[in-house]
Design an enzyme around this catalytic site. Structure first.
Site, short mmCIF file in Angstrom:
data_model
loop_
_atom_site.label_atom_id
_atom_site.label_comp_id
_atom_site.label_asym_id
_atom_site.label_seq_id
_atom_site.Cartn_x
_atom_site.Cartn_y
_atom_site.Cartn_z
CB ALA A 11 -0.93 -0.02 1.22
CD GLN A 13 5.21 7.43 -2.77
OE1 GLN A 13 4.08 7.72 -2.39
NE2 GLN A 13 6.13 8.34 -3.02
NE ARG A 85 15.21 1.24 -10.61
CZ ARG A 85 15.62 1.64 -11.79
NH1 ARG A 85 16.91 1.75 -12.05
NH2 ARG A 85 14.76 1.97 -12.72
NE ARG A 91 13.05 -1.07 -13.72
CZ ARG A 91 13.46 -0.33 -14.75
NH1 ARG A 91 14.57 -0.66 -15.40
NH2 ARG A 91 12.80 0.75 -15.12
CB THR A 122 7.57 -6.55 -6.62
OG1 THR A 122 6.40 -6.28 -5.86
CG2 THR A 122 8.80 -6.47 -5.72
CG ASN A 123 11.20 -3.26 -10.79
OD1 ASN A 123 11.04 -3.91 -11.82
ND2 ASN A 123 10.88 -1.97 -10.68
NE ARG A 154 8.71 5.18 -17.40
CZ ARG A 154 9.16 4.46 -16.38
NH1 ARG A 154 9.83 3.33 -16.60
NH2 ARG A 154 8.95 4.84 -15.14
CG HIS A 178 10.58 -3.28 -16.24
ND1 HIS A 178 10.30 -2.20 -17.04
CD2 HIS A 178 10.41 -2.83 -14.96
CE1 HIS A 178 9.97 -1.17 -16.29
NE2 HIS A 178 10.04 -1.52 -15.03
N1 APR Z 1 3.52 -7.72 2.26
C1 APR Z 1 2.82 -6.60 1.97
N2 APR Z 1 3.42 -5.42 1.77
C2 APR Z 1 4.75 -5.36 1.87
C3 APR Z 1 5.55 -6.49 2.18
C4 APR Z 1 4.87 -7.71 2.37
N3 APR Z 1 5.53 -8.84 2.66
N4 APR Z 1 6.85 -6.09 2.20
C5 APR Z 1 6.87 -4.78 1.93
N5 APR Z 1 5.61 -4.32 1.73
C6 APR Z 1 5.16 -2.97 1.46
C7 APR Z 1 6.01 -1.88 2.12
O1 APR Z 1 5.72 -1.77 3.51
C8 APR Z 1 5.59 -0.65 1.31
O2 APR Z 1 4.52 0.05 1.90
O3 APR Z 1 5.25 -2.67 0.08
C9 APR Z 1 5.14 -1.25 -0.04
C10 APR Z 1 5.97 -0.77 -1.21
O4 APR Z 1 5.70 0.56 -1.38
P1 APR Z 1 6.83 1.67 -1.67
O5 APR Z 1 8.01 1.42 -0.80
O6 APR Z 1 6.18 2.99 -1.64
O7 APR Z 1 7.29 1.30 -3.17
P2 APR Z 1 6.53 1.61 -4.56
O8 APR Z 1 7.08 2.85 -5.13
O9 APR Z 1 5.08 1.47 -4.39
O10 APR Z 1 7.12 0.40 -5.44
C11 APR Z 1 6.87 -0.94 -5.12
O11 APR Z 1 7.17 -1.65 -7.39
O12 APR Z 1 8.00 -0.54 -9.26
C12 APR Z 1 8.28 -1.43 -8.23
O13 APR Z 1 10.64 -1.10 -7.87
C13 APR Z 1 9.36 -0.91 -7.32
O14 APR Z 1 9.73 -2.99 -6.20
C14 APR Z 1 9.12 -1.71 -6.09
C15 APR Z 1 7.60 -1.87 -6.06
#
Ligand code: APR
Length: 313
Positions: A11, A13, A85, A91, A122-123, A154, A178
Site C-alpha cells: 500500500a 506509493q 530503488r 532494478r 515488484t522489481n 514512455r 524490464h
Molecule cells: N507484504 C505486503 N506489503 C509489503 C511487504 C509484504 N511482505 N513487504 C513490503 N511491503 C510494502 C512496504 O511496507 C511498502 O509500503 O510494500 C510497499 C511498497 O511501497 P513503496 O516502498 O512505496 O514502493 P513503490 O514505489 O510502491 O514500489 C513498489 O514496485 O516498481 C516497483 O521497484 C518498485 O519494487 C518496487 C515496487
C-alpha cells in the site's frame, strides 16, 4: 451481481495511487494490504479515498488491512510489495530483498485467492513475476508482470514530444526484460496509423529508445527517494481493466513463454491479448535482425535472474 474485488498487496506509493485510480474508475471494491509494521497506513489510505468519493462520483468500497486474509476471494491481485530503488541502484539490486517478499505474498494468494488474476509490479520485474508464478502454483495465463505497458507508454510519450503530436495518437511497443536491455520495436510504432519510420530517422528513434530504457532511472534520480509511481499505477490498472471487462486488449507485458520466440518457461516482455481468461494469446511480431539480436540478449538477462531465483528458492 456482486462487485468485483481488487486486492492491492503493498500500500505504498504505487499501491495508494492504484487505489485512487480504481475508485475513480468505479472498477470494483478495493482492499489495500501492507505489513503490520505500517500499522494504520493501509486503513488510513483507504479511508482517505473513501471520504472523497462523493466528489469523484464513486461508490466502491475501500478497506485497508495488515492481514493477508483480507484478500480472500479477490478477482484481481496487484502486487507491489517490496522495496523500490534508490538513486544509484539498478532494478537487479533488489533481487535478493524482494525475492522473499514475493514468496510470502505468493503463499497468501495461493491460500486466499487462488482464482485471481495476478499482476506483479515488484522489481526486478521479470524475476519477481517468475517467482510469483512458481511459488503460487497459479496457472501461467493468470500471472503476469507490469512493465511493457509502462515502457511502451514512455516511448509513446517521447515520440509524441519529438514530433509535436498528441500522445493519444501514438501506439508503441517495447519488448524484452524490464531493464536496460528492453527493446523498442520501431516497426511496431505508429503515429495516427503512419509507421514512425516515415516520420523520423532510425538514429532519432534509437535516441528515444535509449531514453526509454533509462526512463525509470531518470525518475529515480529526479525523485531522490523511491521510484516512479503514477505511471506504473495507471499502467497496471489498464491491465486489470482488460481482464475485468474482458476487453481482449493488446499490450506488452511480462508473460510466461512456452516456445514463442524460441523461449521456454521464462517470463519476458511480449505482446499479449488479455481478456476474461487472462493471457488468451501471445502474439509473435516480426523484428529486424538487429532487434531480434537485442531481444535475445534481453531474454538472456531474464534467464540469468530466473536462474538466481531457482537457486535461492
Ligand atoms: N507484504 C505486503 N506489503 C509489503 C511487504 C509484504 N511482505 N513487504 C513490503 N511491503 C510494502 C512496504 O511496507 C511498502 O509500503 O510494500 C510497499 C511498497 O511501497 P513503496 O516502498 O512505496 O514502493 P513503490 O514505489 O510502491 O514500489 C513498489 O514496485 O516498481 C516497483 O521497484 C518498485 O519494487 C518496487 C515496487
Amino acid at each position: 451481481m456482486a462487485r468485483k474485488k481488487i486486492a492491492l498487496v503493498g500500500a505504498g506509493q504505487i499501491g495508494g495511487t492504484m487505489a485512487l485510480v480504481l475508485a475513480q474508475k468505479n472498477l470494483g471494491d478495493v482492499v489495500l494490504i501492507d505489513i503490520p509494521m505500517t500499522q494504520g497506513m493501509p486503513k488510513g489510505k483507504a479511508l482517505d479515498i473513501m471520504e472523497g468519493r462523493s466528489v469523484i462520483n464513486s461508490s466502491v468500497d475501500l478497506q485497508g488491512s495488515t492481514d493477508y486474509s483480507a484478500i480472500k476471494g479477490a478477482d484481481v491481485v496487484i502486487v507491489t510489495a517490496g522495496f523500490p530503488r534508490m538513486p544509484g541502484m539498478s532494478r537487479d539490486d533488489l533481487l535478493d530483498k524482494n525475492c522473499g517478499v514475493i514468496k510470502t505474498v505468493a503463499e497468501a494468494i495461493k491460500e486466499n485467492a487462488p482464482d485471481a488474476f495476478v499482476i506483479v509490479i515488484t522489481n526486478p520485474l521479470d524475476a519477481m513475476v517468475y517467482n510469483m508464478q512458481k511459488q503460487s502454483g497459479l496457472p501461467a495465463n493468470k500471472v503476469i508482470g507490469m512493465a511493457g505497458v509502462l515502457d511502451s507508454a514512455r516511448l509513446a510519450c517521447f515520440v509524441a514530444d519529438e514530433l509535436g503530436v498528441s500522445v493519444e495518437d501514438v501506439k508503441a511497443l517495447v519488448m524484452g526484460g524490464h531493464g536496460d536491455t528492453m527493446v523498442s520495436i520501431m516497426e511496431c510504432v505508429s503515429v495516427g496509423g503512419i509507421p514512425v519510420s516515415q516520420l523520423m530517422s532510425k538514429e532519432k528513434f534509437a535516441e528515444l529508445a535509449k531514453r526509454t530504457a533509462g526512463a525509470g532511472g531518470e525518475i529515480v534520480n529526479l525523485l531522490g527517494r523511491g521510484s516512479a509511481f503514477y505511471s506504473p499505477a495507471t499502467s497496471a490498472i489498464h491491465m486489470a481493466e482488460a481482464y475485468l471487462l474482458d476487453k481482449k486488449s493488446v499490450f506488452s507485458c511480462a508473460a510466461k513463454l512456452n516456445g514463442e520466440y524460441g523461449v521456454n518457461g521464462l517470463y519476458c516482455g511480449v505482446p499479449v491479448v488479455v481478456g476474461a481468461n487472462g493471457v488468451e494469446k501471445i502474439l509473435e511480431v516480426k523484428m529486424s535482425a538487429e532487434e531480434k539480436a537485442a531481444f535475445d540478449k534481453s531474454v538472456e538477462a531474464c534467464k540469468k535472474n530466473a536462474e538466481w531465483v531457482d537457486a535461492h528458492t
